[in-house]
Design an enzyme around this catalytic site. Structure first.
Site, PDB file in Angstrom:
ATOM      1  N   CYS A  33       0.815  -1.221   0.000  1.00 47.59           N
ATOM      2  CA  CYS A  33       0.000   0.000   0.000  1.00 47.59           C
ATOM      3  C   CYS A  33       0.849   1.271   0.000  1.00 47.59           C
ATOM      4  O   CYS A  33       0.324   2.353  -0.218  1.00 47.59           O
ATOM      5  CB  CYS A  33      -0.964   0.015   1.182  1.00 47.59           C
ATOM      6  SG  CYS A  33      -0.158   0.203   2.770  1.00 47.59           S
ATOM      7  N   ASP A  35       2.486   2.604   2.594  1.00 49.72           N
ATOM      8  CA  ASP A  35       2.581   3.291   3.885  1.00 49.72           C
ATOM      9  C   ASP A  35       3.955   3.068   4.504  1.00 49.72           C
ATOM     10  O   ASP A  35       4.509   1.971   4.428  1.00 49.72           O
ATOM     11  CB  ASP A  35       1.536   2.763   4.873  1.00 49.72           C
ATOM     12  CG  ASP A  35       0.107   3.093   4.475  1.00 49.72           C
ATOM     13  OD1 ASP A  35      -0.084   3.945   3.594  1.00 49.72           O
ATOM     14  OD2 ASP A  35      -0.818   2.505   5.068  1.00 49.72           O
ATOM     15  N   CYS A  59      -2.029   6.646   4.483  1.00 49.80           N
ATOM     16  CA  CYS A  59      -3.442   7.020   4.502  1.00 49.80           C
ATOM     17  C   CYS A  59      -3.856   7.511   5.891  1.00 49.80           C
ATOM     18  O   CYS A  59      -3.082   7.450   6.848  1.00 49.80           O
ATOM     19  CB  CYS A  59      -4.283   5.815   4.097  1.00 49.80           C
ATOM     20  SG  CYS A  59      -4.179   4.444   5.275  1.00 49.80           S
ATOM     21  N   CYS A 103      -2.857  -1.284   8.820  1.00 48.33           N
ATOM     22  CA  CYS A 103      -2.293  -0.063   9.426  1.00 48.33           C
ATOM     23  C   CYS A 103      -2.001  -0.279  10.908  1.00 48.33           C
ATOM     24  O   CYS A 103      -0.994   0.210  11.422  1.00 48.33           O
ATOM     25  CB  CYS A 103      -3.254   1.114   9.246  1.00 48.33           C
ATOM     26  SG  CYS A 103      -3.486   1.589   7.527  1.00 48.33           S
TER      27      CYS A 103
END
Length: 145
Positions: A33, A35, A59, A103
């Site tokens: 992703c 991150d 995000c 996350c």
């Protein structure tokens, strides 16, 4: 979609920044992703985390989990901080959508990476701490959410 706590920690993140001469710094990412989370810990001579800060590129959920993770580790001993799981981060934020669970895993790994760095700098072994992954997407087929 997102809980009020997630939105609050995204819009008003706590503990953003760096700690100069941090006791431990951990950087983890998720190649899938994009991150990246970096956590800074200031640990006193008694093994208590006095300060925690973060810098996250990602995000809103990544920012929110970073913010909450720093809040959760402050004032904790190294062993207490080691017990903070991605589930604890999610619970503290009143949940995350399934597609954003990774996350919270980043936040857990960032704590572990910063503690690993602290242990290496001080030439100590922290009971129960394993070498963290720099990319949490490694081997995530087996990972339990």
């Amino acid at each position: 979609m997102y809980s009020e706590k997630v939105m609050d920690h995204f819009q008003n993140p706590r503990n953003v920044g760096e700690i100069e001469n941090a006791s431990g710094v951990g950087t983890v990412g998720n190649a899938k992703c994009g991150d990246i989370m970096r956590m800074f810990l200031d640990i006193d001579e008694n093994g208590v985390i006095k300060e925690a800060k973060f810098k996250t590129f990602g995000c809103g959920a990544a920012v929110a989990t970073s913010s909450m993770a720093t809040e959760l580790v402050k004032g904790k001993t190294i062993q207490e901080a080691l017990q903070i799981t991605n589930k604890a981060v999610m619970e503290a934020l009143d949940g995350l959508p399934p597609v954003k669970v990774h996350c919270s895993l980043l936040a857990e790994e960032a704590i572990h990476a910063a503690l690993w760095d602290y242990a290496e700098k001080n030439n100590i072994k922290i009971e129960g701490l394993q070498k963290p992954k720099s990319d949490i997407s490694e081997g995530d087929e087996e990972e339990e959410y």
